[in-house]
Design a protein around this motif. Structure first.
Motif, PDB file in Angstrom:
ATOM      1  N   GLU A 179      12.761  85.135  63.151  1.00 32.08           N
ATOM      2  CA  GLU A 179      12.278  84.367  64.290  1.00 32.08           C
ATOM      3  C   GLU A 179      13.491  83.975  65.155  1.00 32.08           C
ATOM      4  O   GLU A 179      14.510  84.638  65.128  1.00 32.08           O
ATOM      5  CB  GLU A 179      11.523  83.128  63.783  1.00 32.08           C
ATOM      6  N   ARG A 180      13.384  82.899  65.886  1.00 31.16           N
ATOM      7  CA  ARG A 180      14.530  82.332  66.604  1.00 31.16           C
ATOM      8  C   ARG A 180      15.121  81.278  65.678  1.00 31.16           C
ATOM      9  O   ARG A 180      14.610  80.153  65.603  1.00 31.16           O
ATOM     10  CB  ARG A 180      14.078  81.721  67.924  1.00 31.16           C
ATOM     11  N   PRO A 181      16.182  81.618  64.924  1.00 31.30           N
ATOM     12  CA  PRO A 181      16.619  80.780  63.803  1.00 31.30           C
ATOM     13  C   PRO A 181      16.839  79.308  64.134  1.00 31.30           C
ATOM     14  O   PRO A 181      16.326  78.432  63.440  1.00 31.30           O
ATOM     15  CB  PRO A 181      17.921  81.459  63.356  1.00 31.30           C
ATOM     16  N   ILE A 182      17.611  79.032  65.186  1.00 33.29           N
ATOM     17  CA  ILE A 182      17.944  77.637  65.486  1.00 33.29           C
ATOM     18  C   ILE A 182      16.703  76.878  65.941  1.00 33.29           C
ATOM     19  O   ILE A 182      16.455  75.744  65.507  1.00 33.29           O
ATOM     20  CB  ILE A 182      19.052  77.580  66.554  1.00 33.29           C
ATOM     21  N   TYR A 183      15.900  77.494  66.770  1.00 34.16           N
ATOM     22  CA  TYR A 183      14.648  76.878  67.231  1.00 34.16           C
ATOM     23  C   TYR A 183      13.733  76.606  66.041  1.00 34.16           C
ATOM     24  O   TYR A 183      13.134  75.528  65.929  1.00 34.16           O
ATOM     25  CB  TYR A 183      13.979  77.818  68.231  1.00 34.16           C
ATOM     26  N   TYR A 184      13.635  77.569  65.142  1.00 41.84           N
ATOM     27  CA  TYR A 184      12.767  77.451  63.968  1.00 41.84           C
ATOM     28  C   TYR A 184      13.222  76.307  63.077  1.00 41.84           C
ATOM     29  O   TYR A 184      12.416  75.475  62.637  1.00 41.84           O
ATOM     30  CB  TYR A 184      12.793  78.767  63.191  1.00 41.84           C
ATOM     31  N   ILE A 185      14.521  76.230  62.821  1.00 44.12           N
ATOM     32  CA  ILE A 185      15.066  75.185  61.951  1.00 44.12           C
ATOM     33  C   ILE A 185      14.907  73.807  62.586  1.00 44.12           C
ATOM     34  O   ILE A 185      14.552  72.825  61.910  1.00 44.12           O
ATOM     35  CB  ILE A 185      16.545  75.482  61.641  1.00 44.12           C
ATOM     36  N   LEU A 186      15.125  73.712  63.891  1.00 44.64           N
ATOM     37  CA  LEU A 186      14.982  72.425  64.575  1.00 44.64           C
ATOM     38  C   LEU A 186      13.531  71.951  64.594  1.00 44.64           C
ATOM     39  O   LEU A 186      13.250  70.765  64.393  1.00 44.64           O
ATOM     40  CB  LEU A 186      15.519  72.522  65.997  1.00 44.64           C
ATOM     41  N   CYS A 187      12.609  72.875  64.816  1.00 40.04           N
ATOM     42  CA  CYS A 187      11.191  72.496  64.814  1.00 40.04           C
ATOM     43  C   CYS A 187      10.772  72.002  63.436  1.00 40.04           C
ATOM     44  O   CYS A 187       9.979  71.062  63.321  1.00 40.04           O
ATOM     45  CB  CYS A 187      10.320  73.678  65.244  1.00 40.04           C
ATOM     46  N   LYS A 188      11.318  72.619  62.397  1.00 38.91           N
ATOM     47  CA  LYS A 188      11.057  72.151  61.029  1.00 38.91           C
ATOM     48  C   LYS A 188      11.444  70.683  60.898  1.00 38.91           C
ATOM     49  O   LYS A 188      10.688  69.849  60.373  1.00 38.91           O
ATOM     50  CB  LYS A 188      11.856  73.016  60.049  1.00 38.91           C
ATOM     51  N   SER A 189      12.625  70.318  61.411  1.00 37.16           N
ATOM     52  CA  SER A 189      13.090  68.935  61.310  1.00 37.16           C
ATOM     53  C   SER A 189      12.220  67.986  62.127  1.00 37.16           C
ATOM     54  O   SER A 189      11.857  66.900  61.650  1.00 37.16           O
ATOM     55  CB  SER A 189      14.547  68.841  61.780  1.00 37.16           C
ATOM     56  N   TYR A 190      11.888  68.384  63.343  1.00 34.51           N
ATOM     57  CA  TYR A 190      11.075  67.503  64.189  1.00 34.51           C
ATOM     58  C   TYR A 190       9.711  67.216  63.569  1.00 34.51           C
ATOM     59  O   TYR A 190       9.278  66.051  63.484  1.00 34.51           O
ATOM     60  CB  TYR A 190      10.892  68.135  65.573  1.00 34.51           C
ATOM     61  N   TYR A 191       9.025  68.256  63.120  1.00 31.62           N
ATOM     62  CA  TYR A 191       7.682  68.058  62.566  1.00 31.62           C
ATOM     63  C   TYR A 191       7.733  67.333  61.221  1.00 31.62           C
ATOM     64  O   TYR A 191       6.900  66.454  60.948  1.00 31.62           O
ATOM     65  CB  TYR A 191       6.969  69.406  62.426  1.00 31.62           C
ATOM     66  N   SER A 192       8.705  67.677  60.379  1.00 35.79           N
ATOM     67  CA  SER A 192       8.816  67.019  59.080  1.00 35.79           C
ATOM     68  C   SER A 192       9.117  65.532  59.241  1.00 35.79           C
ATOM     69  O   SER A 192       8.479  64.680  58.604  1.00 35.79           O
ATOM     70  CB  SER A 192       9.920  67.678  58.245  1.00 35.79           C
ATOM     71  N   GLN A 193      10.078  65.213  60.091  1.00 36.66           N
ATOM     72  CA  GLN A 193      10.474  63.815  60.241  1.00 36.66           C
ATOM     73  C   GLN A 193       9.385  62.982  60.910  1.00 36.66           C
ATOM     74  O   GLN A 193       9.199  61.812  60.570  1.00 36.66           O
ATOM     75  CB  GLN A 193      11.780  63.727  61.032  1.00 36.66           C
TER      76      GLN A 193
END
Length: 393
Positions: free
Chosen positions: A326-340
Motif C-alpha cells: 500500500e502507501r506505507p507511511i499513510y497506512y501506518i499513520l492511519c493505523k495510529s489515528y484510528y487506534s488512538q
C-alpha cells in the motif's frame, strides 16, 4: 549491517531499556498512588488524546525529514514523563502526565514503525520482527529488572539519573549515526497528511475495522494485565519484575525458533490459528484473575504470554506485508489515528461505566471477558476478493 538497520535496532534497544526502567510500571505507580481502575482508564484515555495531538506534529516533522528533532523529542518527552511519574502530584500526573505519556508514545512508536517498515520486505518481515522482539526482550527486561529493584527500594534519584543518562547517551549515539547518513529516510517522504486524508482512508483489506480494535488490546495488555499480575503477585514490584523477565526469557527462546520459519509458513492458516489462540488468552486472563495456585497461575501466565506473542508476530507480519504494497507511511499513520481515537472512546467509557462497588480484580476480570468478542474482528483482515492475502514476489 546497513546504517538504516543499525539506526532502527539502536533506537529500539535504547527506548526499550528506558521503557522497562519506569514507564512499563505506570499502571502500578498509578495504583500505588491510590488511583482506582476508573481513574487509570481516564489516564489511558487522556494518553490517547496526547498521542493524537503529538501525531500531527510528528507527521509534519517526518514530512520535512527532521529526524534529529524527532529523535531528540522522543528522548525529551521520555525524560519529562519519568520526572512526572516520580513526582508526588496525583492531579498533575493524571492530567499533564497522561498527555505527555501519549506524546512520548507517539514519538517512540511512530518512529519505530517507520524505521521498521523501511528495513523490511514482504519476504523477511516475520524474521525481522522476530529479531526485533529478541532485541526488545533483552533491553526491555534489563530495564525492568533494574527499574523494579530501584522502585521497590525507593531509589528515585538513582532511577532518574540512569534514565536521563541513558536518554542522553541514546540521543548522542543516534545523532552520530544520522550524521553519517545525510539521506536517512529522506527518500519518498510524502507531504504531511490532513484529517481529510485520514478520514478518507479505505482499502481492500478491511484494515479500518482492525485498526479500531487493535489499540484497545495493546493498552488492555500493557496497563490492566500488568496491574492484574501485580495484584496476583501480592503487589511486590520485585516479584512483578522477575515474573515479567522470566516469561520474556522463555518467550525469547521460542521466538528464536519461530522467527526462522514464520516467513515460509502458510500466512493465512497461521494468522487464523493465532487469532483463536489470542481469544483463548483473554479468556485465561479472566480465569486467572482469582487464581492462587502458583503452578496454575504461572503456567497460565506463560501460556497467555506465548499465545499473545504468537498473535502479535502473525499480526505484525500481516500488517507490514500489507503496508509494503500500500502507501506505507499513510497506512501506518492511519493505523495510529484510528487506534488512538478508539482508545480515547473505549477507555473513557470504562472510566464512566465500570462499577465502583466491585473489587478491582473483579472489574478487570469482566473487562477481559467482554473483550473476547472483539478479538474475532481480526478475522476480517484480508482482501475481500480472496480468503488468502498473497504478497507480491
Amino acid at each position: 549491517m546497513p546504517i538504516l538497520s543499525r539506526t532502527f535496532y539502536l533506537f529500539s534497544a535504547i527506548h526499550s531499556f528506558l521503557l522497562g526502567l519506569l514507564p512499563i510500571f505506570i499502571p502500578v505507580i498509578l495504583w500505588d498512588k491510590g488511583l482506582t481502575i476508573n481513574e487509570i482508564a481516564t489516564f489511558v484515555a487522556l494518553s490517547g488524546v496526547g498521542f493524537l495531538l503529538a501525531l500531527v506534529m510528528w507527521d509534519r516533522l517526518r514530512a520535512s525529514s527532521n529526524w534529529r528533532v524527532i529523535i531528540a523529542l522522543s528522548f525529551i518527552l521520555q525524560m519529562l514523563l519519568v520526572g512526572l511519574l516520580i513526582a508526588d502530584a496525583q492531579w498533575l500526573l493524571l492530567s499533564v502526565g497522561a498527555l505527555i505519556n501519549g506524546a512520548a508514545g507517539c514519538f517512540y512508536w511512530s518512529t519505530q514503525r517507520i524505521l521498521f517498515q523501511s528495513i523490511t520486505s514482504n519476504k523477511n518481515s516475520g524474521n525481522t520482527f522476530g529479531n526485533f522482539q529478541i532485541v526488545v526482550v533483552i533491553c526491555l527486561k534489563l530495564g525492568i529488572l533494574l527499574g523494579s529493584f530501584l522502585l521497590d527500594g525507593d531509589y528515585s534519584n538513582t532511577l532518574i539519573f540512569i534514565s536521563f543518562s541513558a536518554s542522553l547517551v541514546g540521543f548522542y549515539s543516534l545523532n552520530k549515526l544520522l550524521s553519517n547518513s545525510r539521506n536517512l529516510l529522506s527518500i519518498i517522504q510524502p507531504p504531511a497528511f490532513s484529517m481529510t486524508d485520514v478520514l478518507a482512508f479505505k482499502d481492500n483489506y478491511r484494515s479500518k475495522s482492525v485498526f479500531m480494535v487493535d489499540g484497545l488490546f495493546l493498552f488492555l495488555e500493557s496497563y490492566f494485565w500488568v496491574l492484574t499480575i501485580y495484584m496476583l503477585t501480592k503487589e511486590s514490584l520485585s516479584t512483578l519484575g522477575v515474573v515479567i523477565v522470566a516469561l520474556s526469557l522463555l518467550l525469547a527462546v521460542i521466538f528464536f525458533v519461530i522467527k526462522q520459519v514464520i516467513d515460509n509458513t502458510n500466512a493465512q492458516r497461521l494468522f487464523f490459528i493465532s487469532i483463536l489462540g489470542y481469544a483463548l488468552a483473554w479468556f485465561l486472563r479472566g480465569e486467572l484473575s482469582f487464581q492462587d495456585n502458583p503452578l496454575i497461575l504461572y503456567g497460565g501466565m506463560l501460556l497467555i504470554a506465548f499465545l499473545s506473542s504468537l498473535f502479535r508476530l502473525a499480526f505484525n507480519k500481516r500488517f507490514y506485508d500489507i503496508a509494503s504494497v500500500e502507501r506505507p507511511i499513510y497506512y501506518i499513520l492511519c493505523k495510529s489515528y484510528y487506534s488512538q481515537f478508539m482508545i480515547v472512546v473505549f477507555f473513557a467509557l470504562i472510566a464512566l461505566f465500570v462499577p465502583l462497588t466491585e473489587q478491582p480484580l473483579q472489574q478487570l476480570q469482566q473487562l477481559y471477558y467482554l473483550s473476547i468478542p472483539l478479538v474475532f474482528v481480526y478475522f476480517v483482515y484480508q482482501k475481500k476478493s480472496t480468503a488468502l492475502i498473497k504478497t507480491p514476489t
